[in-house]
Design an enzyme around this catalytic site. Structure first.
Site, PDB file in Angstrom:
ATOM      1  N   CYS A 162     113.466 122.804   5.438  1.00  0.00           N
ATOM      2  CA  CYS A 162     114.723 122.046   6.335  1.00  0.00           C
ATOM      3  C   CYS A 162     113.942 121.253   7.519  1.00  0.00           C
ATOM      4  CB  CYS A 162     115.433 122.951   6.964  1.00  0.00           C
ATOM      5  SG  CYS A 162     116.422 124.009   5.780  1.00  0.00           S
ATOM      6  N   CYS A 174     120.984 122.331  11.287  1.00  0.00           N
ATOM      7  CA  CYS A 174     119.673 122.646  11.015  1.00  0.00           C
ATOM      8  C   CYS A 174     118.785 123.153  12.046  1.00  0.00           C
ATOM      9  CB  CYS A 174     119.150 121.463  10.512  1.00  0.00           C
ATOM     10  SG  CYS A 174     118.145 121.447   9.080  1.00  0.00           S
TER      11      CYS A 174
END
Lengths: 395, 195
Positions: free
Chosen positions: B35, B104
């Site tokens: 990520c 995120c």
């Protein structure tokens, strides 16, 4: 503070002589090129000259040049327009896995409209696998699109090998030459393509203007229906100042190209050689030899691209990254992933693209600025401490 | 306009409390380099208070600033108080975060909570289980979900595609976050999809 712009793949500055050429068209020469009076004549002459200049840059004919609003529009136009015009012959499109989003997403749109798309893989250098491409072409394949060079890793693709195949199989071949036109020699006949996209802001011209070259006799369906501008292939009153600027930039590029390449190549080679040596744990991405003259791209291990980019910006250095964090979509670069680079390593992507004004001094400055920035971020990185523990502090 | 607030930039440029604690009382790890963001928090507990908090972070400017802010907010707090620190508090203290970074990068509170849980588990004699390499984050009820590809808010989660970019979406079998139907890797948790 020192200011070093190393993001020429994003956009180049405007040449002073290009701005000068544009200015009259932001003033007295404001006419609509479609008008029949003197005002229209002035604007039309500007566009005619630009068309000659752009045609000359790529070895095409003037009537084959269609001005557009950007490289992205040119690519959309090529993929959608060529596919639509040829759909009676088949509905299969072949592209490479590392195309720009404007090609990739145009192909995806065509997929939703009932076309089939095959993506051809690349090797670890980002070079398209020509044998795979040949295998991908079927009886119903109507269009192949492979970029001339990739703007993210700098690799120049073997277009001549590909065009041999497309000619033999009678498939239209488009190339996205946004990264190469005006930067390295581009000759549509030598490349053997049927359509080619280019954009002004990649070679010191203005933003918001591009062109699509379509070989005479190749049918294309317009994206923008309207009047008879651009031979009826792109309606809408022309962005005259920008088109004139694009033409001037093309003219200058044709003259200066050899000099620019000779100046940029050694600077690039210094970056590619010295940056990994100075920083350590750095992988060069893209082809070692077949790459754009001003293009140096890397993956820096254990750290992430956006934070590097921000710290470099604090030192007055502008770069790009293909990390997930820098993309608005939070997705690691599809180009790096297609080259087999791990997601983890792709996060450390760093892209330094030189322009005609960069100097050896700029390179010195960057090579001095990089190591402490990388060190700061590595000291903060859990991946780096893990690595050090596993390697007992070794190299 | 710069994408980050002055406070984010300050914490990014001068992150507080970076490092590891030798012989920590608790360790919490979240995120995944796929990520783009990964955080490890270390805590030292004294009299039910966080005597020290340190961290190591791999990630963007937001991730580093979030870690720094969380450490600052947490030091000196009781464990109960520290468990109350959440992503919204952190974002507010940082004068806001770009919306695409909320999901995120705003993971510091989770990493801290995991470190505290790790400490509590150890104290009660449970096996320490709070370090997992792959970790999805919880979906706040009041928080909307954004498309992982174009970052636009997914207005109607019942639709099988993002209304903004038309990417066909499905849910990741691991973390439940939206991902492309033909995607091979979840953008959120990094799970590889077979087949």
């Amino acid at each position: 503070m020192e200011k070093v712009y190393l993001d020429n793949a994003s956009t180049t500055p405007l040449l002073p002589e290009v701005r000068e050429a544009m200015l009259p068209f932001l003033g007295d020469l404001f006419g609509n090129p479609s008008s029949l009076h003197d005002w229209g004549d002035g604007a039309r002459e500007g566009i005619d000259t630009a068309r000659e200049q752009v045609a000359r840059l790529i070895g095409g004919n003037t009537e084959e040049i269609i001005f557009t609003g950007s490289g992205t529009e040119s690519n959309n136009f090529a993929i959608k327009g060529l596919a639509m015009a040829r759909q009676s012959a088949g509905k299969h499109i072949v592209i490479s896995a590392i195309e720009h989003f404007s090609v990739m997403n145009s192909a995806r749109t065509m997929e939703k409209m009932g076309f089939e798309v095959t993506q051809v893989p690349v090797d670890k250098y980002g070079m398209v696998d020509v044998a795979e491409l040949e295998k991908a072409i079927r009886k119903d394949t109507i269009l192949v699109s492979v970029m001339h060079a990739n703007g993210e890793v700098g690799t120049i693709e073997p277009l001549q090998e590909i065009s041999k195949i497309t000619k033999e199989k009678g498939v239209a071949f488009h190339t996205d030459a946004v990264a190469t036109a005006g930067t390295i020699p581009v000759d549509v006949k030598a490349l053997g393509v049927d359509a080619l996209s280019l954009a002004g802001n990649q070679f010191y011209g203005p933003k918001g203007v591009g062109a699509l070259w379509v070989r005479k006799g190749v049918r294309i369906m317009p994206l923008l229906d309207g009047g008879i501008q651009e031979g009826g292939r792109r309606g809408g009153t022309e962005n005259v100042p920008a088109i004139v600027g694009l033409g001037k930039a093309a003219e200058v590029a044709a003259v200066d190209m050899t000099n620019r390449i000779a100046r940029l190549t050694p600077l690039r080679d210094r970056l590619v050689k010295e940056l990994p040596a100075k920083v350590g744990h750095v992988v060069v991405t893209g082809h070692p030899l077949n790459r754009l003259p001003g293009h140096a791209s890397f993956c820096v291990e254990f750290i992430e691209g956006e934070s590097m980019l921000m710290l470099l910006n604090m030192k007055g250095i502008a770069v790009s990254s293909g990390s997930a964090c820098t993309s608005k979509a939070l997705k690691a670069s599809h180009v790096l992933i297609a080259m087999g680079i791990s997601h983890e390593l792709a996060q450390g992507s760093l892209l330094l693209t030189l322009g005609k004004d960069n100097t050896q001094k700029d390179i010195d400055y960057v090579l001095d600025a990089m190591p402490p920035i990388v060190e700061t971020l590595r000291q903060m990185s859990p991946l780096y401490s893990k690595f050090l523990k596993e390697n007992k502090g070794g190299k | 306009m710069p994408i980050y607030s002055d406070t984010v930039m300050d914490h990014f440029m001068h992150p507080r409390n970076v490092g590891e604690i030798e012989d920590p009382d608790g360790v919490g790890e979240v995120g995944n380099p796929v990520c783009g963001d990964m955080m490890t928090f270390y805590i030292k507990v004294k009299d039910n208070r966080l005597a020290d908090v340190k961290y190591k972070t791999f990630g963007c400017g937001a991730a580093i600033a979030v870690s720094s802010m969380v450490s600052e907010l947490a030091i000196g707090k009781t464990l109960d108080e520290a468990m109350q620190i959440n992503a919204a508090t952190v974002a507010k203290e940082l004068q806001g975060l770009p919306k695409q970074k909320m999901h995120c990068s705003n993971l510091g509170d989770e990493a801290l909570h995991k470190a505290i849980q790790n400490y509590l588990d150890k104290k009660s004699g449970k096996p320490a289980t709070t370090q997992s390499p792959i970790e999805g984050h919880e979906h706040d009820a009041e928080e909307h979900c954004n498309c992982p590809y174009c970052d636009e808010e997914i207005a109607d989660e019942s639709l099988p595609y993002c209304q903004a970019c038309k990417t066909e979406l499905t849910s990741c079998p691991e973390c439940g976050k939206p991902m492309a139907k033909d995607g091979k890797t979840c953008q959120n948790c990094g799970t590889k999809i077979k087949g």
